[in-house]
Design an enzyme around this catalytic site. Sequence first.
Site, PDB file in Angstrom:
ATOM      1  CG  HIS A 172      -2.102  -0.738   1.269  1.00 30.38           C
ATOM      2  ND1 HIS A 172      -2.543  -1.429   2.380  1.00 30.38           N
ATOM      3  CD2 HIS A 172      -3.040  -0.935   0.300  1.00 30.38           C
ATOM      4  CE1 HIS A 172      -3.690  -2.033   2.089  1.00 30.38           C
ATOM      5  NE2 HIS A 172      -4.012  -1.758   0.837  1.00 30.38           N
ATOM      6  CB  CYS A 266      -2.706   0.551   8.556  1.00 27.88           C
ATOM      7  SG  CYS A 266      -1.264   0.429   7.544  1.00 27.88           S
TER       8      CYS A 266
HETATM    9  N1  LIG Z   1      -3.492   0.990   5.070  1.00 29.22           N
HETATM   10  C1  LIG Z   1      -2.856  -0.121   5.228  1.00 29.22           C
HETATM   11  N2  LIG Z   1      -1.631  -0.243   4.768  1.00 29.22           N
HETATM   12  N3  LIG Z   1      -3.477  -1.133   5.829  1.00 29.22           N
HETATM   13  C2  LIG Z   1      -2.900  -2.367   6.176  1.00 29.22           C
HETATM   14  C3  LIG Z   1      -3.829  -3.498   5.831  1.00 29.22           C
HETATM   15  C4  LIG Z   1      -3.372  -4.825   6.328  1.00 29.22           C
HETATM   16  C5  LIG Z   1      -4.242  -5.960   5.902  1.00 29.22           C
HETATM   17  N4  LIG Z   1      -3.821  -7.197   6.504  1.00 29.22           N
HETATM   18  C6  LIG Z   1      -4.224  -6.116   4.383  1.00 29.22           C
HETATM   19  O1  LIG Z   1      -3.390  -6.822   3.874  1.00 29.22           O
HETATM   20  O2  LIG Z   1      -5.033  -5.560   3.683  1.00 29.22           O
END
Ligand SMILES: NC(=[NH2+])NCCC[C@H](N)C(=O)O
Length: 291
Positions: A172, A266
């Site tokens: 991300h 996050c």
């Molecule tokens: N905004 C972020 N980076 N969120 C983390 C999300 C973690 C989640 N386990 C996923 O893989 O989607």
Amino acid sequence: MNESRPLFAPPRILMCSPEYFGIEYEINPWMSRSRQADRQLALLQWHGLADMLESLGVMIERLHPVAKLPDLVFTANAALIFKKKAVLSHFKHTERQREEPLFHDWLTQHGFEVLCLPEDHFFEGAGDALFVGDTLYAGYRIRSDVRSEQLIAAWLGCRVLAVELVDPYFYHLDTCFCPLSTDSAIFYPGAFDTYGIEVLQSSIPLLIPVREEEARAFACNAVVVGKHVITNTGAPQLQRDLRNAGFTPHETPLSEFVKAGGSAKCLTLRLDGENAAAWRESPAISQPVSP
Ligand SMILES: NC(=[NH2+])NCCC[C@H](N)C(=O)O
């Protein structure tokens, strides 16, 4: 919201407590069902972050946790907020698509006009789309589609600069890039290709690089409240760089969330506009009192 908000309205952040958090599936390289999160410790760490934000003057809004939705804690992925509009996420993985109706309902009930993408367009909200000044920086390929981001830019009438994410550990944009103000940001160069680095360097006046070992401790996944920058522990060099740039860094342990591939940023969704977003009309406190 904006027009109707009183002067000096506090920053508002959406969070969801980790009652049902855990590593129940594997959708990024950080996640392994054999390396479970300690839920009691996760609850303590989550409250540590929420308490720190409250001490900086933030008003925490809450989304009710739901059983069997272990990643609902990562509210950054709910939507992209732009004034009174919220572009709802449409997750790449079916495991997280089940969160979409909950985010939709919460945002609608709290006065946002919720915009939904076509079924075949993936987009993961503030996890992949962040404003610096008037420009929306959008990470694509691993989770969000570039065509979703083009469509969103047209809907919102803003410039979008799409940067490709090339390292699966930094899947991300908010894992490797964080706007600090309307003209500054931190980033981890290893997560981008040469062209992406050029795009960031040529368009953001102050761009602070984060070293690899600190980026792997989620140093880029920061929550910015005025001049305060909150991250997971383990980023001493970034702390020095932030101080030199006039910011006040804070660390709080978030190891259990790192096991799911997430950290401070996050776990939050700024509802009244990030400090770095030029569209933010609010006169909200930009320098909240120190704890
Ligand atoms: N905004 C972020 N980076 N969120 C983390 C999300 C973690 C989640 N386990 C996923 O893989 O989607």
